[in-house]
Design a protein around this motif. Structure first.
Motif, PDB file in Angstrom:
ATOM      1  N   GLU A 187      -6.968   9.174 -10.476  1.00 47.82           N
ATOM      2  CA  GLU A 187      -7.655   8.540  -8.851  1.00 47.82           C
ATOM      3  C   GLU A 187      -8.560   7.595  -8.970  1.00 47.82           C
ATOM      4  O   GLU A 187      -9.251   7.576  -7.806  1.00 47.82           O
ATOM      5  CB  GLU A 187      -8.742  10.072  -8.824  1.00 47.82           C
ATOM      6  CG  GLU A 187      -8.513  11.126  -8.288  1.00 47.82           C
ATOM      7  CD  GLU A 187      -7.557  12.047  -9.133  1.00 47.82           C
ATOM      8  OE1 GLU A 187      -8.739  11.843 -10.567  1.00 47.82           O
ATOM      9  OE2 GLU A 187      -6.858  12.960  -9.273  1.00 47.82           O
ATOM     10  N   TRP A 200       2.245   1.981  -3.539  1.00 45.52           N
ATOM     11  CA  TRP A 200       1.791   1.990  -4.008  1.00 45.52           C
ATOM     12  C   TRP A 200       0.821   3.406  -4.444  1.00 45.52           C
ATOM     13  O   TRP A 200       1.196   3.896  -5.682  1.00 45.52           O
ATOM     14  CB  TRP A 200       0.608   1.038  -4.328  1.00 45.52           C
ATOM     15  CG  TRP A 200      -0.375   1.402  -4.821  1.00 45.52           C
ATOM     16  CD1 TRP A 200      -2.290   2.026  -4.423  1.00 45.52           C
ATOM     17  CD2 TRP A 200      -0.484   1.677  -6.697  1.00 45.52           C
ATOM     18  NE1 TRP A 200      -3.041   2.373  -6.179  1.00 45.52           N
ATOM     19  CE2 TRP A 200      -2.156   2.076  -7.070  1.00 45.52           C
ATOM     20  CE3 TRP A 200       0.519   1.640  -7.552  1.00 45.52           C
ATOM     21  CZ2 TRP A 200      -2.328   2.207  -8.724  1.00 45.52           C
ATOM     22  CZ3 TRP A 200       0.219   1.631  -9.148  1.00 45.52           C
ATOM     23  CH2 TRP A 200      -1.250   2.451  -9.509  1.00 45.52           C
ATOM     24  N   GLU A 201       1.115   4.149  -3.222  1.00 45.35           N
ATOM     25  CA  GLU A 201       0.293   5.612  -2.755  1.00 45.35           C
ATOM     26  C   GLU A 201       1.672   6.478  -3.029  1.00 45.35           C
ATOM     27  O   GLU A 201       1.218   7.164  -4.017  1.00 45.35           O
ATOM     28  CB  GLU A 201      -0.137   5.584  -1.399  1.00 45.35           C
ATOM     29  CG  GLU A 201      -0.961   5.120  -0.735  1.00 45.35           C
ATOM     30  CD  GLU A 201      -2.510   5.550  -2.470  1.00 45.35           C
ATOM     31  OE1 GLU A 201      -2.505   6.252  -2.986  1.00 45.35           O
ATOM     32  OE2 GLU A 201      -2.825   4.707  -2.006  1.00 45.35           O
ATOM     33  N   THR A 202       2.420   5.714  -3.470  1.00 45.12           N
ATOM     34  CA  THR A 202       3.962   7.035  -3.388  1.00 45.12           C
ATOM     35  C   THR A 202       4.415   6.541  -5.171  1.00 45.12           C
ATOM     36  O   THR A 202       4.501   8.146  -5.674  1.00 45.12           O
ATOM     37  CB  THR A 202       5.712   5.968  -3.094  1.00 45.12           C
ATOM     38  OG1 THR A 202       4.979   6.630  -1.499  1.00 45.12           O
ATOM     39  CG2 THR A 202       6.529   6.916  -3.106  1.00 45.12           C
ATOM     40  N   ARG A 254       1.895   5.911  -7.552  1.00 39.18           N
ATOM     41  CA  ARG A 254       1.270   6.360  -8.187  1.00 39.18           C
ATOM     42  C   ARG A 254       0.544   7.635  -8.806  1.00 39.18           C
ATOM     43  O   ARG A 254       0.243   8.370  -9.096  1.00 39.18           O
ATOM     44  CB  ARG A 254      -0.362   6.291  -7.638  1.00 39.18           C
ATOM     45  CG  ARG A 254      -1.076   6.598  -6.310  1.00 39.18           C
ATOM     46  CD  ARG A 254      -2.178   6.159  -5.495  1.00 39.18           C
ATOM     47  NE  ARG A 254      -3.460   6.429  -6.275  1.00 39.18           N
ATOM     48  CZ  ARG A 254      -5.118   6.158  -6.423  1.00 39.18           C
ATOM     49  NH1 ARG A 254      -4.580   5.412  -5.002  1.00 39.18           N
ATOM     50  NH2 ARG A 254      -5.703   6.774  -6.526  1.00 39.18           N
ATOM     51  N   ARG A 255       1.715   8.999  -7.536  1.00 38.95           N
ATOM     52  CA  ARG A 255       1.408   9.418  -7.988  1.00 38.95           C
ATOM     53  C   ARG A 255       2.799  10.801  -9.036  1.00 38.95           C
ATOM     54  O   ARG A 255       3.127  11.694  -9.144  1.00 38.95           O
ATOM     55  CB  ARG A 255       1.586  10.607  -6.744  1.00 38.95           C
ATOM     56  CG  ARG A 255       0.519  10.588  -5.707  1.00 38.95           C
ATOM     57  CD  ARG A 255       0.742  10.827  -4.176  1.00 38.95           C
ATOM     58  NE  ARG A 255       1.606  10.720  -3.447  1.00 38.95           N
ATOM     59  CZ  ARG A 255       1.329  10.167  -2.830  1.00 38.95           C
ATOM     60  NH1 ARG A 255       0.028   9.881  -2.857  1.00 38.95           N
ATOM     61  NH2 ARG A 255       2.525   9.293  -1.784  1.00 38.95           N
ATOM     62  N   ALA A 258       0.872  -1.426   0.053  1.00 37.47           N
ATOM     63  CA  ALA A 258      -0.026  -0.195   0.187  1.00 37.47           C
ATOM     64  C   ALA A 258       0.878   1.461  -0.205  1.00 37.47           C
ATOM     65  O   ALA A 258       0.890   2.405  -1.424  1.00 37.47           O
ATOM     66  CB  ALA A 258      -0.990  -0.307   0.928  1.00 37.47           C
ATOM     67  N   ASP A 259       1.786   1.002   0.976  1.00 39.45           N
ATOM     68  CA  ASP A 259       2.884   2.263   0.766  1.00 39.45           C
ATOM     69  C   ASP A 259       3.403   2.779  -0.191  1.00 39.45           C
ATOM     70  O   ASP A 259       3.518   3.751  -1.061  1.00 39.45           O
ATOM     71  CB  ASP A 259       3.961   2.200   2.055  1.00 39.45           C
ATOM     72  CG  ASP A 259       4.827   3.509   2.345  1.00 39.45           C
ATOM     73  OD1 ASP A 259       4.096   4.412   2.291  1.00 39.45           O
ATOM     74  OD2 ASP A 259       5.849   3.553   2.490  1.00 39.45           O
TER      75      ASP A 259
END
Length: 89
Positions: free
Chosen positions: A35, A23-25, A27-28, A20-21
């Motif tokens: 979104e 991916w969130e890093t 995806r930006r 999760a960490d």
């Protein structure tokens, strides 16, 4: 689809948090808005993402590079496959 490996704590919860960490890093890293992006667990350490609308080819390269180059929280990733889904009807 990508596989995440953690160093140190390899418990299922640690791997889930690392995925999760990461991916969130990453995806930006793309210039396109994403979104509407889902992250799904396939197997231990293997996850898939679905981004709608599809990313332009340059953004796919940026996302792939980020996933493979990032080392967040003693975590690394390998991209296993990528592709474009058809249009929704």
């Amino acid at each position: 689809m990508f596989r995440v490996e953690t160093y140190g704590d390899q418990s299922p919860r640690a791997v889930q948090l690392a995925v999760a960490d990461l991916w969130e890093t990453c995806r930006r890293s793309s210039a396109a808005r994403n979104e509407d992006a889902t992250l799904s667990r396939v197997d231990d350490g293997v996850s898939t993402t679905l981004i709608r609308p599809a990313l332009p080819s340059h953004d796919v390269l940026r996302l792939r590079g980020c996933l493979q180059d990032a080392h967040t929280n003693r975590t690394s990733a390998v991209v296993l496959s990528e592709g474009q889904a058809g249009h929704r009807r």
